[in-house]
Design an enzyme around this catalytic site. Structure first.
Site, PDB file in Angstrom:
ATOM      1  N   CYS A 135      46.633  84.134  44.743  1.00 12.10           N
ATOM      2  CA  CYS A 135      45.302  83.742  45.216  1.00 12.10           C
ATOM      3  C   CYS A 135      44.789  82.478  44.538  1.00 12.10           C
ATOM      4  CB  CYS A 135      44.319  84.892  45.035  1.00 12.10           C
ATOM      5  SG  CYS A 135      44.773  86.291  46.064  1.00 12.10           S
ATOM      6  N   HIS A 176      37.206  82.116  45.312  1.00 11.51           N
ATOM      7  CA  HIS A 176      38.222  82.783  46.135  1.00 11.51           C
ATOM      8  C   HIS A 176      37.581  84.014  46.783  1.00 11.51           C
ATOM      9  CE1 HIS A 176      41.729  84.851  47.430  1.00 11.51           C
ATOM     10  NE2 HIS A 176      41.644  85.789  46.503  1.00 11.51           N
ATOM     11  N   ASN A 228      40.747  88.500  52.869  1.00  8.99           N
ATOM     12  CA  ASN A 228      41.382  87.706  51.810  1.00  8.99           C
ATOM     13  C   ASN A 228      42.644  87.051  52.378  1.00  8.99           C
ATOM     14  OD1 ASN A 228      42.732  86.744  49.589  1.00  8.99           O
ATOM     15  ND2 ASN A 228      42.492  88.589  48.348  1.00  8.99           N
TER      16      ASN A 228
HETATM   17  O1  UT7 Z   1      42.759  88.254  45.576  1.00  7.61           O
HETATM   18  C1  UT7 Z   1      42.967  88.622  44.237  1.00  7.61           C
HETATM   19  C2  UT7 Z   1      43.528  89.950  44.152  1.00  7.61           C
HETATM   20  N1  UT7 Z   1      42.816  91.018  44.730  1.00  7.61           N
HETATM   21  C3  UT7 Z   1      41.536  91.368  44.446  1.00  7.61           C
HETATM   22  O2  UT7 Z   1      40.797  90.662  43.818  1.00  7.61           O
HETATM   23  C4  UT7 Z   1      41.092  92.730  44.881  1.00  7.61           C
HETATM   24  C5  UT7 Z   1      40.477  93.496  43.746  1.00  7.61           C
HETATM   25  N2  UT7 Z   1      40.165  94.839  44.042  1.00  7.61           N
HETATM   26  C6  UT7 Z   1      39.257  95.242  44.983  1.00  7.61           C
HETATM   27  O3  UT7 Z   1      38.716  94.428  45.694  1.00  7.61           O
HETATM   28  C7  UT7 Z   1      38.884  96.698  45.070  1.00  7.61           C
HETATM   29  O4  UT7 Z   1      39.400  97.360  43.926  1.00  7.61           O
HETATM   30  C8  UT7 Z   1      39.385  97.416  46.362  1.00  7.61           C
HETATM   31  C9  UT7 Z   1      38.639  96.882  47.568  1.00  7.61           C
HETATM   32  C10 UT7 Z   1      40.882  97.195  46.508  1.00  7.61           C
HETATM   33  C11 UT7 Z   1      39.120  98.910  46.249  1.00  7.61           C
HETATM   34  O5  UT7 Z   1      37.740  99.135  46.010  1.00  7.61           O
HETATM   35  P1  UT7 Z   1      37.269 100.061  44.819  1.00  7.61           P
HETATM   36  O6  UT7 Z   1      35.822 100.135  44.890  1.00  7.61           O
HETATM   37  O7  UT7 Z   1      37.898  99.538  43.553  1.00  7.61           O
HETATM   38  O8  UT7 Z   1      37.878 101.458  45.233  1.00  7.61           O
HETATM   39  P2  UT7 Z   1      38.839 102.397  44.394  1.00  7.61           P
HETATM   40  O9  UT7 Z   1      40.241 101.888  44.424  1.00  7.61           O
HETATM   41  O10 UT7 Z   1      38.206 102.692  43.077  1.00  7.61           O
HETATM   42  O11 UT7 Z   1      38.772 103.698  45.279  1.00  7.61           O
HETATM   43  C12 UT7 Z   1      37.564 104.478  45.414  1.00  7.61           C
HETATM   44  C13 UT7 Z   1      37.828 105.578  46.409  1.00  7.61           C
HETATM   45  C14 UT7 Z   1      39.144 106.326  46.156  1.00  7.61           C
HETATM   46  O12 UT7 Z   1      38.922 107.696  46.460  1.00  7.61           O
HETATM   47  P3  UT7 Z   1      38.650 108.763  45.309  1.00  7.61           P
HETATM   48  O13 UT7 Z   1      39.828 108.676  44.388  1.00  7.61           O
HETATM   49  O14 UT7 Z   1      37.375 108.311  44.652  1.00  7.61           O
HETATM   50  O15 UT7 Z   1      38.550 110.039  46.071  1.00  7.61           O
HETATM   51  C15 UT7 Z   1      40.071 105.742  47.124  1.00  7.61           C
HETATM   52  O16 UT7 Z   1      41.120 106.617  47.491  1.00  7.61           O
HETATM   53  O17 UT7 Z   1      37.932 105.028  47.716  1.00  7.61           O
HETATM   54  C16 UT7 Z   1      39.176 105.454  48.307  1.00  7.61           C
HETATM   55  N3  UT7 Z   1      39.655 104.400  49.173  1.00  7.61           N
HETATM   56  C17 UT7 Z   1      39.278 104.252  50.441  1.00  7.61           C
HETATM   57  N4  UT7 Z   1      38.446 104.966  51.212  1.00  7.61           N
HETATM   58  C18 UT7 Z   1      38.276 104.563  52.478  1.00  7.61           C
HETATM   59  C19 UT7 Z   1      40.516 103.378  48.866  1.00  7.61           C
HETATM   60  N5  UT7 Z   1      40.696 102.594  49.930  1.00  7.61           N
HETATM   61  C20 UT7 Z   1      39.941 103.120  50.912  1.00  7.61           C
HETATM   62  C21 UT7 Z   1      39.729 102.745  52.250  1.00  7.61           C
HETATM   63  N6  UT7 Z   1      38.884 103.488  52.997  1.00  7.61           N
HETATM   64  N7  UT7 Z   1      40.311 101.673  52.812  1.00  7.61           N
END
Ligand code: UT7
Length: 329
Positions: free
Chosen positions: A116, A256, A286
């Site tokens: 990125c 970004h 992204n």
């Molecule tokens: O470009 C440079 C590299 N990338 C980034 O900068 C991305 C960085 N990371 C992020 O943007 C975020 O971490 C994500 C968007 C990937 C995920 O968001 P989050 O708020 O960190 O969610 P999480 O991984 O902590 O997951 C929270 C909950 C989980 O459920 P439990 O364990 O709390 O029951 C996940 O299983 O949300 C669940 N979850 C989803 N639910 C619905 C994860 N993905 C999804 C989804 N839809 N697509």
């Protein structure tokens, strides 16, 4: 005559017509529009459907638009630098393919793999060739066909990424416009949290790597999320402190576009007013190396000659960087 700086003199971009909305993704994985919008800010992403079109094809669309806008021919281009993690082939590099496709017969080029941060690394590298007086016209491309390395059964990654290409032309300026300073950083221990597990020399493609779905983006989102806010905030702060700037001296910040919460998290860490922070993640998701040049393209009409703009990114590697510039037109 002032010192030679590398100035952006034209911008252009391309995204495929085909749109995949959050509603479309609801049909593919266990997710919903409300979760995606509230956790990322993304509503749509543009995905290349045609299997015969690769990263270079999107870049060529963007470059041809840029050449037309600037009124120059491809043979005038000296060099092409491409930030990408989705090169058409492991080799040769995408820059050479683009040169051949547009007819840039006097150019050479190379790809930079900084995920990125690919556009930030690429523009910083290209600027040095302008500042030394070596070359006069350099295309800096950020392009990724992320859909080629995304597992559309993995809800943690498929909702985030989109396809696209952006390009800027760098030319010499001695009137005080152009790139004023840059900061680049990296930390290879980040490989643990964001990578494509197979397809390289460590784990070449095999029936097993395919069966294990290791040719897709793997990400531990929470770790990357925190590292991205810290990494981007720190490199923006560093470039501002080095140049004795406060947020009042900066007209626009272009981060970004990985996640709206990361973007405004960075802005808040630095006390940046949100109206100076340019965001178009809703429409494209992204697009990895393409996010910053696509923002420059989308917000080009907002910029006035002399505006100070800071670009910043964080990504796989880990890699990060910031670029401080004065808009030249
Ligand atoms: O470009 C440079 C590299 N990338 C980034 O900068 C991305 C960085 N990371 C992020 O943007 C975020 O971490 C994500 C968007 C990937 C995920 O968001 P989050 O708020 O960190 O969610 P999480 O991984 O902590 O997951 C929270 C909950 C989980 O459920 P439990 O364990 O709390 O029951 C996940 O299983 O949300 C669940 N979850 C989803 N639910 C619905 C994860 N993905 C999804 C989804 N839809 N697509």
């Amino acid at each position: 005559m002032g010192q030679i700086k590398a100035a952006i003199t034209a911008v252009a971009g391309y995204v495929p017509d085909n749109i995949v909305s959050n509603k479309d993704l609801e049909q593919m994985v266990d997710t919903n529009d409300e979760w995606i919008v509230s956790r990322t800010g993304i509503k749509n992403r543009h995905i290349e459907k045609d299997p015969t079109k690769a990263t270079s094809d999107m870049a060529v669309e963007a470059v041809n638009e840029l050449l037309k806008k600037r009124g120059i021919g491809p043979e005038e281009i000296d060099m092409i630098v491409v930030g990408t993690v989705t090169a058409d082939y492991p080799f040769p590099d995408t820059a050479n393919l683009i040169a051949a496709k547009i007819g840039a017969t006097n150019a050479f080029g190379f790809d930079i793999n900084a995920a990125c941060s690919g556009f930030i690394y690429s523009i910083t590298t290209a600027a040095k060739f302008i500042e030394t007086g070596t070359y006069k016209k350099i295309l800096v491309v950020g392009a990724d066909k992320m859909s080629s390395i995304i597992n559309y059964e993995d809800r943690a990654t498929c909702i985030i990424f989109g396809d696209g290409a952006g390009v800027v032309l760098l030319e010499p300026d001695n009137q005080g416009f152009g790139i004023e300073d840059t900061v680049l950083g990296g930390d290879g221990s980040g490989v643990e949290f964001l990578r494509m597990k197979a397809g390289g020399s460590l784990h070449p493609a095999s029936a097993e790597t395919v069966a294990n779905k290791e040719h897709f983006v793997f990400q531990e989102g929470r770790v990357v999320f925190k590292a991205a806010i810290k990494g981007m905030s720190e490199c923006i702060k560093e470039v501002m402190e080095k140049n004795n700037l406060s947020t009042e001296d900066v007209d626009f910040m272009i981060p970004h576009q990985a996640n709206k919460r990361i973007i405004y998290g960075v802005a808040d860490q630095l006390d940046f007013p949100h109206d100076k922070v340019l965001v178009n993640i809703e429409e494209y998701g992204n697009t990895t190396a393409a996010t910053i040049p696509l923002c420059l393209r989308d917000f080009e009409n907002k910029f006035k000659k002399g505006d100070r703009i800071i670009l910043a990114a964080f990504g796989g590697g880990f890699t990060w960087g910031s670029v401080m510039l004065k808009w030249a037109y």
